[in-house]
Design a protein around this motif. Structure first.
Motif, PDB file in Angstrom:
ATOM      1  N   ILE A 221     -36.501  26.887  17.554  1.00 17.84           N
ATOM      2  CA  ILE A 221     -35.706  25.589  17.767  1.00 17.84           C
ATOM      3  C   ILE A 221     -34.209  26.187  17.509  1.00 17.84           C
ATOM      4  CG2 ILE A 221     -35.275  23.742  17.411  1.00 17.84           C
ATOM      5  CD1 ILE A 221     -38.019  22.375  17.839  1.00 17.84           C
ATOM      6  N   ALA A 222     -34.371  26.452  16.019  1.00 16.65           N
ATOM      7  CA  ALA A 222     -32.797  27.206  15.566  1.00 16.65           C
ATOM      8  C   ALA A 222     -32.582  28.156  16.901  1.00 16.65           C
ATOM      9  CB  ALA A 222     -32.774  27.399  13.981  1.00 16.65           C
ATOM     10  N   PHE A 223     -33.254  29.197  16.591  1.00 11.71           N
ATOM     11  CA  PHE A 223     -32.778  30.420  17.185  1.00 11.71           C
ATOM     12  C   PHE A 223     -33.858  30.864  18.194  1.00 11.71           C
ATOM     13  CE2 PHE A 223     -32.480  30.506  12.728  1.00 11.71           C
ATOM     14  CZ  PHE A 223     -31.265  30.108  11.905  1.00 11.71           C
ATOM     15  N   GLY A 224     -32.830  31.075  19.293  1.00 11.29           N
ATOM     16  CA  GLY A 224     -33.715  30.702  20.720  1.00 11.29           C
ATOM     17  C   GLY A 224     -33.743  32.802  21.260  1.00 11.29           C
ATOM     18  N   ALA A 225     -33.148  33.533  19.995  1.00  8.75           N
ATOM     19  CA  ALA A 225     -33.715  35.027  20.174  1.00  8.75           C
ATOM     20  C   ALA A 225     -33.350  35.427  19.010  1.00  8.75           C
ATOM     21  CB  ALA A 225     -32.581  35.656  21.382  1.00  8.75           C
ATOM     22  N   THR A 226     -34.643  36.295  18.820  1.00  7.49           N
ATOM     23  CA  THR A 226     -34.332  36.700  16.998  1.00  7.49           C
ATOM     24  C   THR A 226     -34.562  38.527  17.369  1.00  7.49           C
ATOM     25  OG1 THR A 226     -37.061  36.509  16.607  1.00  7.49           O
ATOM     26  CG2 THR A 226     -35.079  35.018  15.799  1.00  7.49           C
ATOM     27  N   THR A 227     -34.430  39.594  16.552  1.00 10.03           N
ATOM     28  CA  THR A 227     -34.241  40.766  16.492  1.00 10.03           C
ATOM     29  C   THR A 227     -35.115  41.315  15.660  1.00 10.03           C
ATOM     30  OG1 THR A 227     -32.227  41.275  14.753  1.00 10.03           O
ATOM     31  CG2 THR A 227     -32.109  41.463  17.571  1.00 10.03           C
ATOM     32  N   PHE A 228     -35.988  43.026  15.516  1.00 12.99           N
ATOM     33  CA  PHE A 228     -36.271  42.919  14.259  1.00 12.99           C
ATOM     34  C   PHE A 228     -36.800  44.652  15.260  1.00 12.99           C
ATOM     35  CE2 PHE A 228     -38.838  41.636  17.881  1.00 12.99           C
ATOM     36  CZ  PHE A 228     -40.453  42.210  18.249  1.00 12.99           C
TER      37      PHE A 228
ATOM     38  N   LEU B 205     -35.239  49.000  18.437  1.00 17.25           N
ATOM     39  CA  LEU B 205     -34.771  47.756  18.357  1.00 17.25           C
ATOM     40  C   LEU B 205     -36.219  47.205  18.633  1.00 17.25           C
ATOM     41  CD1 LEU B 205     -33.029  45.680  16.792  1.00 17.25           C
ATOM     42  CD2 LEU B 205     -31.607  46.299  17.850  1.00 17.25           C
ATOM     43  N   GLY B 206     -36.365  45.821  18.420  1.00 16.32           N
ATOM     44  CA  GLY B 206     -36.989  45.155  19.310  1.00 16.32           C
ATOM     45  C   GLY B 206     -36.760  43.215  19.379  1.00 16.32           C
ATOM     46  N   VAL B 207     -35.770  42.546  20.477  1.00 23.28           N
ATOM     47  CA  VAL B 207     -35.676  41.365  20.301  1.00 23.28           C
ATOM     48  C   VAL B 207     -36.571  40.901  21.322  1.00 23.28           C
ATOM     49  CG1 VAL B 207     -33.817  39.945  21.910  1.00 23.28           C
ATOM     50  CG2 VAL B 207     -34.077  42.462  21.302  1.00 23.28           C
ATOM     51  N   ARG B 208     -36.997  39.217  21.039  1.00 20.69           N
ATOM     52  CA  ARG B 208     -37.176  37.892  21.033  1.00 20.69           C
ATOM     53  C   ARG B 208     -36.753  37.210  21.641  1.00 20.69           C
ATOM     54  NH1 ARG B 208     -42.649  35.793  17.469  1.00 20.69           N
ATOM     55  NH2 ARG B 208     -42.604  33.269  18.527  1.00 20.69           N
ATOM     56  N   ILE B 209     -37.354  36.343  22.837  1.00 26.69           N
ATOM     57  CA  ILE B 209     -36.638  35.608  23.365  1.00 26.69           C
ATOM     58  C   ILE B 209     -37.600  33.761  23.226  1.00 26.69           C
ATOM     59  CG2 ILE B 209     -36.050  34.715  25.198  1.00 26.69           C
ATOM     60  CD1 ILE B 209     -34.574  37.559  26.286  1.00 26.69           C
ATOM     61  N   ASP B 210     -37.775  33.449  23.302  1.00 33.65           N
ATOM     62  CA  ASP B 210     -38.720  31.531  22.810  1.00 33.65           C
ATOM     63  C   ASP B 210     -37.312  30.675  24.253  1.00 33.65           C
ATOM     64  OD1 ASP B 210     -40.400  32.480  21.530  1.00 33.65           O
ATOM     65  OD2 ASP B 210     -39.004  33.067  20.116  1.00 33.65           O
ATOM     66  N   VAL B 211     -38.114  30.018  24.797  1.00 31.24           N
ATOM     67  CA  VAL B 211     -37.783  29.059  26.011  1.00 31.24           C
ATOM     68  C   VAL B 211     -38.708  27.989  25.567  1.00 31.24           C
ATOM     69  CG1 VAL B 211     -37.500  28.388  28.413  1.00 31.24           C
ATOM     70  CG2 VAL B 211     -37.222  31.369  27.512  1.00 31.24           C
ATOM     71  N   CYS B 212     -38.242  26.963  25.720  1.00 38.06           N
ATOM     72  CA  CYS B 212     -38.854  25.583  25.532  1.00 38.06           C
ATOM     73  C   CYS B 212     -39.668  25.497  27.213  1.00 38.06           C
ATOM     74  CB  CYS B 212     -38.530  24.723  24.386  1.00 38.06           C
ATOM     75  SG  CYS B 212     -39.143  23.823  23.671  1.00 38.06           S
ATOM     76  N   ALA B 213     -40.715  24.621  27.010  1.00 44.46           N
ATOM     77  CA  ALA B 213     -40.671  23.935  28.794  1.00 44.46           C
ATOM     78  C   ALA B 213     -40.585  22.794  28.385  1.00 44.46           C
ATOM     79  CB  ALA B 213     -42.047  24.270  29.088  1.00 44.46           C
ATOM     80  N   ARG B 214     -41.145  21.415  29.570  1.00 42.55           N
ATOM     81  CA  ARG B 214     -40.806  20.390  29.832  1.00 42.55           C
ATOM     82  C   ARG B 214     -41.621  19.905  28.793  1.00 42.55           C
ATOM     83  NH1 ARG B 214     -42.937  16.755  33.643  1.00 42.55           N
ATOM     84  NH2 ARG B 214     -43.998  18.654  34.333  1.00 42.55           N
ATOM     85  N   ASN B 215     -42.379  20.592  28.970  1.00 40.14           N
ATOM     86  CA  ASN B 215     -44.037  19.573  27.901  1.00 40.14           C
ATOM     87  C   ASN B 215     -43.763  19.447  26.198  1.00 40.14           C
ATOM     88  OD1 ASN B 215     -44.487  21.995  27.761  1.00 40.14           O
ATOM     89  ND2 ASN B 215     -46.404  21.719  28.213  1.00 40.14           N
ATOM     90  N   GLY B 216     -42.538  20.155  25.695  1.00 38.58           N
ATOM     91  CA  GLY B 216     -42.393  20.784  24.553  1.00 38.58           C
ATOM     92  C   GLY B 216     -42.954  21.718  24.318  1.00 38.58           C
ATOM     93  N   ARG B 217     -43.771  22.156  24.464  1.00 31.49           N
ATOM     94  CA  ARG B 217     -44.095  23.258  24.216  1.00 31.49           C
ATOM     95  C   ARG B 217     -43.445  24.880  24.484  1.00 31.49           C
ATOM     96  NH1 ARG B 217     -50.715  22.401  25.670  1.00 31.49           N
ATOM     97  NH2 ARG B 217     -51.207  20.616  23.785  1.00 31.49           N
ATOM     98  N   PHE B 218     -43.747  25.709  23.495  1.00 28.36           N
ATOM     99  CA  PHE B 218     -42.663  27.086  23.981  1.00 28.36           C
ATOM    100  C   PHE B 218     -43.716  27.927  25.048  1.00 28.36           C
ATOM    101  CE2 PHE B 218     -41.117  25.769  20.490  1.00 28.36           C
ATOM    102  CZ  PHE B 218     -39.673  25.965  19.785  1.00 28.36           C
TER     103      PHE B 218
END
Length: 251
Positions: A86-93, A110-123
């Motif tokens: 929730i705090a960080f929508g994109a992280t690197t590793f 270098l990896g980039v992870r992107i998280d998106v939250c849907a309407r039902n509250g789940r990622f």
């Protein structure tokens, strides 16, 4: 026989003076007790018994942590992960390519992870981008390192090549070893036709890419919401796929 009231002949001034004296004595007694409390507290905290209890954790607490249910521990890790997403929508590793045929440029990625939250509250399922660092050789200039998209899990309808050309441009007139080896991972990228010397902006690249993903998920959520409003759900409340819905007969 009559009794005399001692307070009958007291004046208001004398009563006020007596109350003031009582209040002052009570306040003085409170201050004395507070000083004694601080003295006793400091004396107890400096004793060997109290110090040993403070420095040595109790064995019962350690045993309790060790015997916690795996489900409780998994739930705690899941909550921590959700707070981070929730705090960080994109992280690197950092990521190392496990392929035995990977060369020096594609080994350390270098990896980039992107998280998106849907309407039902789940990622939704995370999206990943792997970037490799390649050295650009320009005639008459010092070679520089630039990032280039190596692999990704972004849907095909989002043009990663166009975003890469805008925010991760190549150096003008540069030659790359992977092009000589026949790498066609970004053959549709406009950066090959019009190379640029602009500075790369990885933050803007990830931000724009995440914006495209969020917009797509919002469109999907809006369509699902409309289908719920018109009643296109089964008996269990699940949304029926559009191909399984028969159109109404035309009258």
């Amino acid at each position: 026989m009559t009794t005399k009231n001692p307070n009958k002949h007291r004046t208001p001034d004398s009563q006020e003076e007596e109350l003031g004296t009582s209040i002052s004595s009570i306040r003085a007694e409170i201050q004395t007790l507070q000083k004694r409390k601080r003295l006793l507290t400091s004396s107890l905290l400096t004793t060997n018994q109290i110090q040993s209890l403070l420095t040595t954790p109790p064995k019962e607490a350690t045993n309790t942590l060790e015997t916690l249910s795996p489900l409780v521990q998994a739930a705690g890790k899941h909550n921590t992960s959700n707070h981070h997403r929730i705090a960080f929508g994109a992280t690197t590793f950092p990521f190392k390519d496990p392929s035995p045929t990977a060369n020096s440029q594609t080994k350390n990625l270098l990896g980039v992870r992107i998280d998106v939250c849907a309407r039902n509250g789940r990622f939704a399922k995370p999206y990943y981008i792997l970037l490799r660092s390649e050295r650009s050789h320009v005639a008459g200039k010092e070679s520089t390192r630039r990032l280039r998209v190596h692999r990704h899990t972004i849907p095909s309808f989002i043009s990663v090549a166009k975003l890469e050309a805008v925010y991760l441009p190549r150096a003008r007139g540069s030659t790359h070893q992977d092009e000589e080896e026949g790498d066609t991972s970004s053959e549709d990228s406009p950066s090959k036709k019009q190379p640029s010397t602009r500075k790369q902006d990885l933050s803007a690249f990830v931000r724009e890419l995440r914006r495209e993903l969020v917009a797509w998920h919002m469109r999907v959520d809006a369509i699902d919401l409309l289908r719920e409003w018109v009643g296109l759900v089964d008996s269990e409340g699940r949304v029926i796929p559009s191909e399984d819905v028969s159109p109404d007969p035309i009258v």
